[in-house]
Design an enzyme around this catalytic site. Structure first.
Site, mmCIF file in Angstrom:
data_model
loop_
_atom_site.group_PDB
_atom_site.id
_atom_site.type_symbol
_atom_site.label_atom_id
_atom_site.label_comp_id
_atom_site.label_asym_id
_atom_site.label_seq_id
_atom_site.Cartn_x
_atom_site.Cartn_y
_atom_site.Cartn_z
ATOM 1 N N HIS A 83 42.158 39.088 35.996
ATOM 2 C CA HIS A 83 42.895 37.906 35.533
ATOM 3 C C HIS A 83 43.587 38.173 34.196
ATOM 4 O O HIS A 83 44.529 37.474 33.826
ATOM 5 C CB HIS A 83 41.947 36.718 35.410
ATOM 6 C CG HIS A 83 42.577 35.385 35.654
ATOM 7 N ND1 HIS A 83 43.877 35.090 35.277
ATOM 8 C CD2 HIS A 83 42.099 34.254 36.231
ATOM 9 C CE1 HIS A 83 44.164 33.837 35.610
ATOM 10 N NE2 HIS A 83 43.107 33.312 36.190
ATOM 11 N N ASP B 153 51.678 38.314 55.031
ATOM 12 C CA ASP B 153 51.617 38.954 56.352
ATOM 13 C C ASP B 153 51.735 40.464 56.201
ATOM 14 O O ASP B 153 52.782 40.980 55.826
ATOM 15 C CB ASP B 153 52.749 38.396 57.226
ATOM 16 C CG ASP B 153 52.769 38.985 58.627
ATOM 17 O OD1 ASP B 153 51.925 39.851 58.952
ATOM 18 O OD2 ASP B 153 53.648 38.572 59.409
#
Length: 451
Positions: free
Chosen positions: A158, A399
């Site tokens: 992060h 995807d």
């Protein structure tokens, strides 16, 4: 099912950028360097198998990772504290990201519901980075074969990127793995596929200096920064949230239920129809439900913390493609009595006000404060529910050439509440949150009782 026996790691390797990248040290911003961001964002994406050979999938995913790391080469570096202790920096020498291949006996349908316990899915991202500034890789990818599908676990430090930035990287990574379907992508030759990283929009932008402290016109009265205020603990708050005392939950809100919440808020307030956002309605309901189920002392101060994207709240706006932490914490605060006894519109109003407080001046105050005070600028955990909105990041569209994921979620469902997209239902939301086991039945009764 035991997570320890259900996942077997087959191999692990370091994947460096596929082309030479710059060797230098990049400074992270004051916002990137905050103590409370020194953890790993961990996504879990579940796909159904499409008949393609496993070796072919592994080959193209690993190759795509190396290619994606060329424009995003800091993710192949290593994070450390600067020698003067002022902030963090990334040592960029093309060290590489970790890629793991594993097998598991989970099935795709196992991910339709919450895990049985907080760490049940932990081994689907087997390299758990607990200290991101101790030389660990800032990016870990694990592809785990299931009997009827594949789980892709991805962990990002992060410190280097926020949710928006991490998903921009994932989109490039996935498009390269799929062979490309958009501008600049083609399956014709590997050279053309490599070129996808240069044509990908948005191009990654580092420029962390933009969020360095700057002189600004301080208002006569400073903004409220409730997120950093300490509150009195009236109920041994943190002892109720140890992982072994938590039960993960997963609740889906469909469009009609969300509209019921919005109507409930509008009916008890002066707000106009269509003025209440889905986030405000659902997060208000979760916060109120959580407080009721846990039966806090009436005078216990409670806070709802949530990330607010500042890319278009600062002046000038941050450049498109900025993938660092462009977030500050919104904070709604009240007492347990007021939160649980007042109408839902009360909680929604507090959340709206917390969002509206964040403007250019507010952000500059946060930047200056965390730069000057560093370690002391850490949100207090007492009375806090942290909510993270993953539903707007676009995870459901990532995807890798296997179709869109049928489930999206966190690797570990814990005391952070996460809002998630629902496969094929773009107006629905899934809420995942681990609740103290003694309160879980009450919580589930209340959260599903939309009125």
């Amino acid at each position: 099912m035991s997570s320890g026996s259900s996942v077997q790691v087959k191999s692990a390797a370091l994947i460096p950028p596929s082309d030479p990248t710059q060797t230098h040290i990049l400074k992270l911003s004051a916002i990137d360097s905050q103590l409370f961001l020194r953890f790993t964002i961990e996504y879990l994406l579940i796909y159904r198998l499409n008949g393609e050979e496993k070796e072919d999938i592994i080959g193209r995913v690993k190759a795509a990772l190396g290619r994606a790391l060329v424009p995003y080469y800091p993710l192949a570096g290593r994070v450390r504290a600067r020698p003067d202790g002022s902030c963090l920096e990334v040592v960029c020498r093309g060290q590489g990201a970790v890629f793991i291949e594993a097998n598991a006996d989970f099935t795709v349908s196992d991910f339709e519901k919450a895990p049985s316990y907080v760490t049940e899915w932990r081994q689907l991202l087997a390299l758990q980075v607990t200290d991101v500034v101790a030389g660990a890789p800032p990016l870990v990818v694990q592809l785990t074969w299931l009997p009827d599908g594949v789980a892709v676990g991805v962990g990002f430090s992060h410190c280097i990127c926020d949710g928006v930035g991490s998903v921009e990287f994932l989109n490039l990574f996935a498009k390269l793995a799929a062979g490309g379907t958009g501008t600049g992508y083609t399956t014709a030759t590997s050279r053309q596929v490599v070129s996808a990283s240069t044509n990908f929009k948005p191009k990654p932008v580092w420029q962390r200096h933009i969020l360095d402290p700057t002189p600004f016109n301080k208002q006569e009265t400073k903004s409220q920064h409730l997120e950093f205020n300490r509150v009195t603990d009236l109920c041994k708050f943190m002892t109720r949230f140890t992982p072994d005392q938590l039960t993960p939950t997963s609740v889906t809100f469909h469009e009609w239920q969300i509209n019921e919440l919005k109507n409930s808020i509008i009916s008890t307030s002066q707000l106009k129809p269509n003025s209440v956002t889905t986030f405000e309605a659902v997060s208000a309901h979760i916060w109120k439900t959580w407080a009721k189920a846990l039966n806090f002392p009436p005078s216990q101060t409670l806070k709802l913390l949530f990330s607010i994207d500042i890319r278009n709240r600062v002046k000038p706006s941050l450049p498109t493609g900025y993938y660092g932490n462009a977030i500050v914490l919104g904070c709604a605060q009240t007492t347990a009595r007021e939160l649980t006894e007042k109408p839902l519109s009360y909680a929604a109003k507090l959340i709206t006000e917390a969002k509206n407080r964040v403007d250019d001046n507010y952000v500059k105050e946060v930047v200056n404060s965390v730069s000057l005070n560093g370690a002391s600028c850490v949100p207090d955990q007492v009375g806090v529910l942290i909510l993270s909105q993953w539903s707007k990041l676009g995870l459901e569209r990532v995807d890798f050439g296997m179709g869109r994921p049928v489930q999206v979620g966190p690797v570990c469902t814990d005391r952070y509440c996460i809002l998630l997209p629902v496969h094929d239902h773009n107006r629905s939301l899934k809420v995942m949150l681990a609740v103290p086991s003694l309160a879980v039945d009450n919580y589930l009764d209340l959260i599903t009782a939309v009125q």
